[in-house]
Structures are given as structure tokens and as C-alpha cells.
Write an enzyme that holds these catalytic residues in place. Structure first.
Site, PDB file in Angstrom:
ATOM      1  N   HIS A 187       3.392   6.099  -1.856  1.00  0.00           N
ATOM      2  CA  HIS A 187       4.057   7.290  -1.162  1.00  0.00           C
ATOM      3  C   HIS A 187       5.361   7.124  -1.610  1.00  0.00           C
ATOM      4  O   HIS A 187       5.982   7.492  -0.440  1.00  0.00           O
ATOM      5  CB  HIS A 187       3.562   7.269   0.172  1.00  0.00           C
ATOM      6  CG  HIS A 187       2.162   7.579   0.444  1.00  0.00           C
ATOM      7  ND1 HIS A 187       1.412   8.807  -0.019  1.00  0.00           N
ATOM      8  CD2 HIS A 187       1.111   6.892   0.742  1.00  0.00           C
ATOM      9  CE1 HIS A 187       0.078   8.912   0.546  1.00  0.00           C
ATOM     10  NE2 HIS A 187      -0.154   7.583   0.939  1.00  0.00           N
TER      11      HIS A 187
ATOM     12  N   LYS B 261      -4.867   9.912  -8.633  1.00  0.00           N
ATOM     13  CA  LYS B 261      -4.543  10.226  -7.230  1.00  0.00           C
ATOM     14  C   LYS B 261      -4.855  11.686  -6.982  1.00  0.00           C
ATOM     15  O   LYS B 261      -3.696  12.455  -7.457  1.00  0.00           O
ATOM     16  CB  LYS B 261      -3.107   9.463  -6.651  1.00  0.00           C
ATOM     17  CG  LYS B 261      -2.686   9.850  -5.345  1.00  0.00           C
ATOM     18  CD  LYS B 261      -3.293   8.825  -4.407  1.00  0.00           C
ATOM     19  CE  LYS B 261      -2.819   9.131  -3.008  1.00  0.00           C
ATOM     20  NZ  LYS B 261      -3.167   7.967  -2.077  1.00  0.00           N
TER      21      LYS B 261
ATOM     22  N   HIS C  39       0.877  -1.185   0.118  1.00  0.00           N
ATOM     23  CA  HIS C  39       0.135   0.192  -0.057  1.00  0.00           C
ATOM     24  C   HIS C  39       0.709   1.219   0.153  1.00  0.00           C
ATOM     25  O   HIS C  39       0.828   2.010  -0.869  1.00  0.00           O
ATOM     26  CB  HIS C  39      -0.900  -0.147   1.306  1.00  0.00           C
ATOM     27  CG  HIS C  39      -1.928   0.957   1.326  1.00  0.00           C
ATOM     28  ND1 HIS C  39      -3.092   1.184   0.448  1.00  0.00           N
ATOM     29  CD2 HIS C  39      -1.727   2.491   2.068  1.00  0.00           C
ATOM     30  CE1 HIS C  39      -3.816   2.476   0.767  1.00  0.00           C
ATOM     31  NE2 HIS C  39      -2.976   2.966   1.616  1.00  0.00           N
TER      32      HIS C  39
END
Length: 282
Positions: A159, A206, A144
Site C-alpha cells: 500500500h 492484486k 506487509h
């Protein structure tokens, strides 16, 4: 924990230098609510090939293709993938940033004192699968945070700058512009080490993702691990380099030990005086 995070920053020996080891092109900024493409050019202008001589970078790269992009699709881990995870954790544990994190967390009573026990804890936190969407175990913290996932028509997680750079080079990512910080100056420059961006990954957008740029994989893993284990709050305020930020951590509760649901930096603003704070923690 502010002093400990500053210490990690100084210990990150594998961190790249902007304008020397890599170059970015931020282009036009936008407010978080704005949509559309504000950046006709890619974010990354280039990264030196020499970074792939660094063990943690190479093994990190090998991990990126181990996961199903869509949530709801059960993950299956091969023997080779298990070895890659073990090798990555071993490589991270040989670095100063992760050794410091281990020492810090053990001193706080949040991690085993022995290296083998700490490695097992890291594996459970970051690489043990759990159910995020659907009926099977379709996700883990590492996937994730560092790789990214697709849920419906939206991108979640994602990220990490290395993953961004690789996917952009493959034409899978379309950089749409940087998001201005919540506080502080209204613009950014191409030497910023922490940025918030909008992008599309294989056509799915995103709206905002914040990540460090040029930091080593072990630094990010160590920083998020420290906040996850040692902070009681979902948001931990830190001053790293010139940046004021929160590290946001959410967890999956388990009787076998909590697992990372997500962890990421939330950029609040910039204060150059942060870089000159005296380090008082050992």
C-alpha cells in the site's frame, strides 16, 4: 481524530506536488469486479530525482530490500538491517508529522511520553516479526503494508506509492488500471493524491490496493500509527485533503504489545469542501 488527521496532512512538509515533483497517468478506470488490463501505459510518468535528497525517503528506500517476498519463508534480520530500521525511525521522529503523532498519542495515554519509549513502541508495532503463514516468523507490519507480500498466487499488502514506483520502474509491476471510488464521481484525474489500483507484481495480481500518492513515508507511518493506537475500531473514518476515507487497521495480539497486521486507506469518495475545514486541534 478527524481534526488530528487533517493536522497531519498540513504538517507533511516533505509531501510532493503533483505535476511538479511527479506525474502519473491513470488512464482508464474500472469497477472493482472488473479484470483485465485497462492501462497499456505505466502509472508513473516520472518522479524528480531530488526526492532522494530527503532523509526519510532515502532510508525508506534502503528498507525495501530487507524482506522475503513469500509468506511462509522465515525472516532473518542482519545487523545492517537493524541499523537501517533504527535510522529510519530516528529520521521520522525528527519530522513534524511524527512529533505531532507522538504528542497526540501520549496525550491520549496510548504511547510513552519520552521519545525513546515511543521509538521502542513504533519498532515493536511495525518491525517486530511474527508468524503469518507457516511455522517461522515470516512477516511484520512494515513489510506487509509498505513493501508487500506474496501468498500463493496472490499479492497481499503493498500500500505504498514509492514501492510501486520503484517496482514499476524495474518492470516488476504491471499497472492494470485504477478502481473507481465507491461513492462520488466516476472518474479520477492525474492530480489525485489517493487512488485505488489493480496491478500485477512479478506476475501475481492484486485485485485492489489503495495508497496515497506523493506523501512522505513519515506521514503514512504517522497516520497509521495514530489510528492503530488511538482508535478502538478496525475502520476509522477520516477526511484528509479532499478525500473521505477509512483507515483500516488489523492487529496481531501479543502480551508484549500489539503489532500491525495491516493498515491501509479505503477510499470512499471525494468531497472538495474537506480541504477548507477549519483546524481546531493543537
Amino acid at each position: 481524530m478527524i481534526a488530528a488527521a487533517r493536522k497531519l496532512w498540513t504538517l507533511d512538509e516533505n509531501r510532493l506536488k503533483p505535476g511538479v515533483d511527479y506525474a502519473i497517468n491513470l488512464q482508464k478506470g474500472k469497477a472493482i469486479w472488473q479484470r483485465g488490463d485497462h492501462a497499456p501505459e505505466p502509472l508513473f510518468k516520472g518522479v524528480k530525482r531530488e526526492i532522494w535528497t530527503k532523509p526519510t525517503f532515502v532510508i525508506f528506500y534502503n528498507l525495501l530490500d530487507n524482506y522475503e517476498r513469500e509468506t511462509g519463508v522465515s525472516e532473518v534480520e542482519t545487523a545492517q538491517e537493524k541499523k537501517e530500521i533504527s535510522d529510519f525511525l530516528d529520521a521520522c521522529l525528527r519530522t513534524k508529522v511524527m512529533q505531532y503523532t507522538h504528542k497526540y498519542c501520549a496525550k491520549k495515554g496510548k504511547a510513552p511520553a519520552d521519545v525513546a519509549g515511543f521509538k521502542k513502541l513504533l519498532h515493536n508495532m511495525w518491525f517486530s516479526f511474527y508468524r503469518r503463514d507457516g511455522e517461522g516468523n515470516d512477516s511484520c507490519g512494515f513489510e506487509h503494508v509498505f513493501v508487500g507480500e506474496s501468498k500463493g498466487e496472490a499479492i497481499t499488502g503493498f500500500h505504498n506509492w514509492i514501492q510501486f514506483y520503484i517496482e514499476e520502474a524495474r518492470k516488476h509491476v504491471d499497472y492494470l488500471g485504477y478502481v473507481r471510488p465507491k461513492h462520488g464521481r466516476d472518474d479520477a484525474d492525474n492530480e489525485d493524491r489517493l487512488i485505488s489500483v489493480q496491478f500485477a507484481w512479478k506476475g501475481e495480481e492484486k485485485n485492489v490496493s489503495t495508497f496515497f500518492v506523493g506523501t512522505s513515508p513519515e506521514f503514512e507511518l504517522a497516520l497509521y500509527t495514530m489510528c492503530f493506537l488511538c482508535s478502538e475500531e478496525e475502520k476509522t473514518f477520516l477526511e484528509i485533503g479532499p478525500y473521505d476515507l477509512n483507515i483500516v487497521c488489523y492487529r496481531i495480539r501479543s502480551k508484549y504489545g500489539d503489532k500491525v497486521a495491516t493498515a491501509y486507506p479505503d477510499l470512499l469518495g471525494e468531497d472538495p469542501s474537506n480541504e477548507f475545514q477549519h483546524l481546531t486541534i493543537n
